[in-house]
Design an enzyme around this catalytic site. Structure first.
Site, PDB file in Angstrom:
ATOM      1  N   SER A   1     -13.651   1.589  -7.382  1.00 38.84           N
ATOM      2  CA  SER A   1     -14.836   1.874  -6.964  1.00 38.84           C
ATOM      3  C   SER A   1     -15.974   0.883  -6.960  1.00 38.84           C
ATOM      4  CB  SER A   1     -15.467   3.215  -7.570  1.00 38.84           C
ATOM      5  OG  SER A   1     -15.815   2.701  -8.991  1.00 38.84           O
TER       6      SER A   1
ATOM      7  N   GLU B   1     -12.029  -5.492  -4.037  1.00 34.05           N
ATOM      8  CA  GLU B   1     -11.786  -4.577  -2.829  1.00 34.05           C
ATOM      9  C   GLU B   1     -12.442  -3.355  -3.414  1.00 34.05           C
ATOM     10  OE1 GLU B   1      -9.268  -1.887  -0.278  1.00 34.05           O
ATOM     11  OE2 GLU B   1      -8.688  -4.003   0.109  1.00 34.05           O
TER      12      GLU B   1
ATOM     13  N   ASN C   1      -4.015   4.570  -6.396  1.00 33.96           N
ATOM     14  CA  ASN C   1      -3.868   5.132  -5.348  1.00 33.96           C
ATOM     15  C   ASN C   1      -2.834   4.397  -4.478  1.00 33.96           C
ATOM     16  OD1 ASN C   1      -5.808   2.851  -5.099  1.00 33.96           O
ATOM     17  ND2 ASN C   1      -6.203   3.595  -3.032  1.00 33.96           N
TER      18      ASN C   1
ATOM     19  N   CYS D   1      -9.056   3.455   0.198  1.00 31.65           N
ATOM     20  CA  CYS D   1     -10.216   2.696   0.499  1.00 31.65           C
ATOM     21  C   CYS D   1     -10.720   2.665   1.988  1.00 31.65           C
ATOM     22  CB  CYS D   1     -10.263   1.445  -0.288  1.00 31.65           C
ATOM     23  SG  CYS D   1     -10.141   1.529  -2.100  1.00 31.65           S
TER      24      CYS D   1
ATOM     25  N   PRO E   1      -2.324  -1.855 -14.876  1.00 39.40           N
ATOM     26  CA  PRO E   1      -2.336  -0.971 -14.023  1.00 39.40           C
ATOM     27  C   PRO E   1      -3.055   0.170 -14.550  1.00 39.40           C
ATOM     28  CG  PRO E   1      -0.322  -0.994 -15.257  1.00 39.40           C
ATOM     29  CD  PRO E   1      -1.171  -2.135 -15.829  1.00 39.40           C
TER      30      PRO E   1
END
Length: 516
Positions: free
Chosen positions: A233, A254, A158, A288, A182
């Site tokens: 996630s 994160e 994202n 997020c 990545p």
């Protein structure tokens, strides 16, 4: 503006840490706007990861020997290069993600600001420090830092530029090497970052990009690294934390968020509606830290909902390598499917669509309208579960106390937003919300862009912090060196041992008089 050229992809592909890439199986990389193939990327293997770590460990030893200020100069040069090549980087980000150009540009700004902050501040933060020793005068104690070694980074699709390299620059500043996987949808943003790091003077083996599936490349990185940084996630983060725990290595992440916004009855309505549009629909909600729940005091809920819906109706939606559109495409069919499922479930169970509510295949395969719901209840999927798309629910509350209570009624704790009638009131509300970052008069950018301040989540939203001092020192091992002088714990020659041992508790007790 066109998408990146095939020559650009060919140049960057050669930088992947894969031996003999021409003989490897490849996968297609799609342009998110159109769903059509842009290029291909070789698929890495466990052997590629093993080779990358072998080379990284050898390079890291020499890198760690360099003075911190010398390492910092590479980061400062890198920041300048990111600013100079911003347009090309933004093109690449848009091609791989489909996001609107203004939010692709945010990524380049974040990378440059983060690299510059560590370039300017890391040498001072890493300098050895004298601290209070056990016994004044007789104990000299210093704390120093040494790098952990090779840091593994697993980055998401994202924000494929900033989340690939912003965490890495802190690790590099500390004298570590980095091996990164990545996301398979967005490998070329990481390779574009690698190209500029090498141009800035970073030895190539210190930042290795190994594209490939998580089950293969990601697992191999977790099994080889000395520290792992992950963004993704909460469920995957929990699995990776368990794997790192078995190896007794450090882990930072994160993770997900179901982020709330609190709007008081006296908040400025038009300003709040405009801020909410950015907070909820930047990167098409695939962030997020984007807002998915808005709690509005009842006297203002009707006016806010009307103004918010009108603001969304004016929001330009479409494809384009320019600044015309305010919201772009989602990244994949999987994202479209999730958003549609959440909206359809909510509507079927009685929610009202105030704005948006449907896919837009006329614009491209992965477009979905920015959507606002009211009447969302706890039996609906989107009530407590992260959508990670352009969907937000508005709730009326009777008081600020109820808003705070409902904002905190979640396992998540990543980000929050407050719009109120006064700064004092907003500050008081912010301090009551259980989230790693809280923005006042803004959705997420104020905290995210404050690179000197730590950023991360509470609850299942994360472990550790990025940015600031914490974002650097997590990649370091602290070492204490204490030198005892004249008087040792075993006593001194001119005082009998039994007498000395009875004096020790009195000495320690009386240290309080000198502030110890």
């Amino acid at each position: 503006m066109p998408a990146p050229t095939q020559a650009t992809f060919d140049r960057l592909r050669a930088l992947a840490a894969i031996d003999t890439p021409e003989s490897r199986t490849s996968r297609d990389v799609l342009e998110a706007f159109s769903g059509e193939t842009l290029t291909t990327i070789p698929i890495g293997t466990e052997k590629d990861v093993e080779v990358a770590f072998t080379r990284a460990r050898a390079a890291q030893v020499e890198w760690a020997k360099r003075p911190a200020r010398e390492r910092a100069q590479v980061l400062l040069k890198f920041a300048d290069l990111v600013n100079a090549r911003r347009s090309d980087l933004v093109d690449m980000i848009q091609a791989e993600t489909g996001k609107a150009r203004q939010y692709a540009q945010e990524e380049t700004l974040d990378v440059a600001m983060t690299a510059r902050w560590y370039g300017r501040n890391a040498p001072g933060l890493l300098a050895g420090k004298r601290v209070a020793g056990m016994l004044p005068v007789f104990t000299a104690t210093r704390v120093r830092y040494q790098p952990k070694g090779v840091v593994g980074v697993i980055s998401p699709w994202n924000y494929p530029l900033t989340l690939a390299v912003s965490d890495a620059v802190a690790a590099l500043a500390g004298g570590n090497a980095v091996v990164i996987k990545p996301d398979s949808q967005t490998p070329y943003c990481a390779l574009a970052a690698a190209e500029l790091l090498y141009e800035a003077g970073l030895p190539k083996d210190l930042f290795a990009v190994v594209p490939g599936p998580g089950a293969v490349v990601g697992t191999a990185i977790v099994e080889a690294c000395d520290y792992l940084m992950f963004t993704g996630s909460s469920a995957t983060g929990a699995t990776l934390a368990e794997q790192c725990g078995r190896r007794l290595i450090g882990f930072s992440a994160e993770l997900g968020g179901k982020n709330p916004m609190v709007v008081t009855a006296d908040a400025p309505i038009e300003h709040t509606a405009d801020g909410a549009a950015r907070a909820c629909f930047s990167n098409s909600g695939q962030l997020c830290i984007s807002i998915e729940r808005i709690y509005v005091e009842r006297p203002a809920v009707e006016a806010f909902t009307k103004a918010f819906a009108e603001r969304i109706a004016r929001l330009p939606l479409g494809a384009g390598y320019d600044f015309v559109n305010e919201m772009g495409s989602l990244a994949s069919q999987a994202q479209i499917d999730t958003v549609a499922a959440h909206v359809d479930d909510a509507v079927a169970k009685g929610a009202t669509v105030v704005a948006g509510g449907k896919a837009r295949p006329d614009l491209g395969p992965y477009f979905y309208e920015p959507t606002v719901l009211t009447g969302v209840t706890d039996e609906m999927t989107c009530y407590a579960n992260e959508t990670f798309g352009p969907l937000v629910s508005v709730y009326a509350v009777e008081s600020v106390d109820e808003a705070v209570e409902r904002a905190n009624d979640t396992e998540y704790g990543l980000n929050a937003s407050v719009f109120a009638g006064s700064a004092k009131q907003a500050q008081a509300i912010a301090e009551r919300i259980n989230a790693g970052t809280v923005n006042i008069n803004e959705g997420y950018a104020a905290a995210w862009g404050s690179t000197a301040a730590p950023m991360g989540g509470m609850g299942i939203s994360g472990v550790g912090r990025r940015h600031g001092t914490e974002g650097l020192l997590k990649y370091m091992e602290s070492q204490t060196i204490a030198r005892q002088r004249v008087i040792g714990l075993g006593g001194v020659k001119f005082v009998p041992r039994n007498v000395f041992l009875t004096l020790v508790p009195e000495i320690v007790k009386n240290l309080k008089f000198i502030g110890r």
